[in-house]
Design a protein around this motif. Structure first.
Motif, PDB file in Angstrom:
ATOM      1  N   LEU A 101      43.551 -62.020 121.850  1.00 16.15           N
ATOM      2  CA  LEU A 101      42.741 -61.481 122.941  1.00 16.15           C
ATOM      3  C   LEU A 101      41.741 -60.454 122.421  1.00 16.15           C
ATOM      4  CD1 LEU A 101      45.285 -60.838 125.857  1.00 16.15           C
ATOM      5  CD2 LEU A 101      43.362 -62.425 125.879  1.00 16.15           C
ATOM      6  N   ASN A 102      40.549 -60.474 122.979  1.00 14.71           N
ATOM      7  CA  ASN A 102      39.568 -59.430 122.678  1.00 14.71           C
ATOM      8  C   ASN A 102      39.843 -58.171 123.497  1.00 14.71           C
ATOM      9  OD1 ASN A 102      38.030 -60.920 120.795  1.00 14.71           O
ATOM     10  ND2 ASN A 102      37.014 -62.009 122.451  1.00 14.71           N
ATOM     11  N   THR A 103      40.482 -58.333 124.650  1.00 18.13           N
ATOM     12  CA  THR A 103      40.838 -57.203 125.504  1.00 18.13           C
ATOM     13  C   THR A 103      41.983 -56.408 124.877  1.00 18.13           C
ATOM     14  OG1 THR A 103      40.276 -58.526 127.443  1.00 18.13           O
ATOM     15  CG2 THR A 103      41.576 -56.541 127.817  1.00 18.13           C
ATOM     16  N   VAL A 133      45.381 -54.601 124.382  1.00 18.27           N
ATOM     17  CA  VAL A 133      46.694 -54.756 125.012  1.00 18.27           C
ATOM     18  C   VAL A 133      47.615 -53.676 124.470  1.00 18.27           C
ATOM     19  CG1 VAL A 133      48.697 -56.244 125.356  1.00 18.27           C
ATOM     20  CG2 VAL A 133      46.409 -57.251 125.261  1.00 18.27           C
ATOM     21  N   TRP A 177      34.042 -47.196 129.717  1.00 17.53           N
ATOM     22  CA  TRP A 177      34.754 -48.296 129.079  1.00 17.53           C
ATOM     23  C   TRP A 177      33.804 -49.230 128.328  1.00 17.53           C
ATOM     24  CZ3 TRP A 177      39.921 -48.572 128.563  1.00 17.53           C
ATOM     25  CH2 TRP A 177      40.698 -47.712 129.369  1.00 17.53           C
ATOM     26  N   PRO A 190      36.256 -50.586 125.054  1.00 23.20           N
ATOM     27  CA  PRO A 190      37.637 -50.396 125.516  1.00 23.20           C
ATOM     28  C   PRO A 190      38.624 -50.049 124.405  1.00 23.20           C
ATOM     29  CG  PRO A 190      36.660 -52.321 126.547  1.00 23.20           C
ATOM     30  CD  PRO A 190      35.705 -51.885 125.478  1.00 23.20           C
ATOM     31  N   SER A 191      38.489 -50.681 123.257  1.00 20.13           N
ATOM     32  CA  SER A 191      39.444 -50.431 122.169  1.00 20.13           C
ATOM     33  C   SER A 191      39.395 -48.981 121.708  1.00 20.13           C
ATOM     34  CB  SER A 191      39.158 -51.360 120.988  1.00 20.13           C
ATOM     35  OG  SER A 191      39.484 -52.702 121.313  1.00 20.13           O
TER      36      SER A 191
END
Length: 304
Positions: free
Chosen positions: A37-39, A41, A141, A144-145
């Motif tokens: 995932l790029n999002t 987690v 955001w 995000p990371s």
């Protein structure tokens, strides 16, 4: 972890016989998706993280451990193997520690997780709500990371909890020494010499291997030795072959029976030592057990 009892019922015909195959295919797809995932987690690893739980945890981009974390891949006790990406993360641990942890199912604490690369941040369990509040309050955001990393770093710096010392780090020289052999039989003999060691963590690890499944030990050795240079996708494609084979062979059923069904603690393994496991029988665990295309063939490659 996974619902091993439900898998057992499917293997023995007491439940849905399609469940084991379906479970592993879905589990592997889920875990691979988390890895790619790029999002961001966040996996909050407070408590027991073992087996199937490790598959979910290991793939997250930000893995938190607490003073309560207990991590392990204990499949040696049930006749499976360190699946759900174990080939990937065990091969990336210091020295021979990945092989040792796979063969012994030894439990790791938060310090071990950080040292072996399984964990990223140590934060006290009581600080979880504070972290959630900080995440909810963040207003930029664009990256995000970086936002998540900043919040977790600050929480780690501000926590009052104490991170336990790493067993693996303390004993790495010993682990490397006993695991250094040209054969699996030599490695098993080396580790088993620790059964009477004064350190209880090492002694327990050795005793777990002593009572563990010899076929599993062979599978662990093979997956680590042959998996060093596989891509993440290749790891998951091959491990599903191994899982499907274990479903159809007797040791997985017997291990679950002895540990979780009858709970007699006396599994009757197919072979009594790693030296007795035939090469042909081991090779069969790497042959597809399905018709046609691989169930995970459509998984996308990892992001660059």
């Amino acid at each position: 972890g996974g619902d091993i009892i439900q898998i057992y019922k499917g293997m023995t015909g007491e439940g849905d016989e399609a469940y084991p195959d379906t479970f592993f295919a879905r589990e592997y797809r889920l875990d691979y998706t988390i890895h790619t995932l790029n999002t961001p987690v966040i996996a909050w690893g407070d408590g027991i993280i073992m087996g199937g739980g490790m598959g979910i945890y290991a793939g997250a981009s930000h893995r938190v451990v607490t003073e309560n974390s207990r991590l392990a891949m204990p499949e040696i006790t049930i006749g499976l193997f360190p699946d759900v990406g174990g080939t990937w993360f065990l091969n990336r641990m210091p020295g021979h520690s990945g092989l040792f942890l796979g063969l012994t199912g030894a439990q790791m604490n938060a310090g071990d997780a950080l040292y072996t690369g399984l964990g990223d941040r140590f934060i006290g369990a009581q600080d979880k709500q504070s972290v959630l509040d900080d995440l909810a309050a963040a207003d930029n955001w664009d990256n995000p990371s970086l936002v998540v990393e900043h919040i977790l770093r600050q929480a780690e710096q501000n926590t009052d909890a104490h991170c336990p010392h790493s067993h693996v780090r303390k004993h790495l020289d010993c682990i490397n020494e006993v695991s250094d052999s040209e054969t699996l039989s030599g490695i098993v003999a080396g580790i088993r010499r620790l059964e009477s060691h004064e350190d209880s963590w090492l002694a327990k690890a050795a005793k777990t291997l002593a009572g563990g499944c010899p076929v599993t030990a062979q599978l662990i050795y093979a997956q680590i030795q042959r998996g060093k240079h596989l891509s993440l996708k290749q790891v998951f494609l091959r491990e599903l072959k191994m899982a499907f084979a274990c479903i159809r062979n007797p040791d997985f059923r017997e291990g679950v029976r002895a540990l979780l069904i009858d709970k007699d603690g006396k599994p009757n393994w197919s072979y009594q030592s790693v030296a007795e496991v035939p090469d042909k029988y081991l090779a069969e665990h790497f042959i597809p057990r399905w018709e046609g295309e691989h169930p995970l063939a459509d998984m996308r490659e990892e992001a660059a």
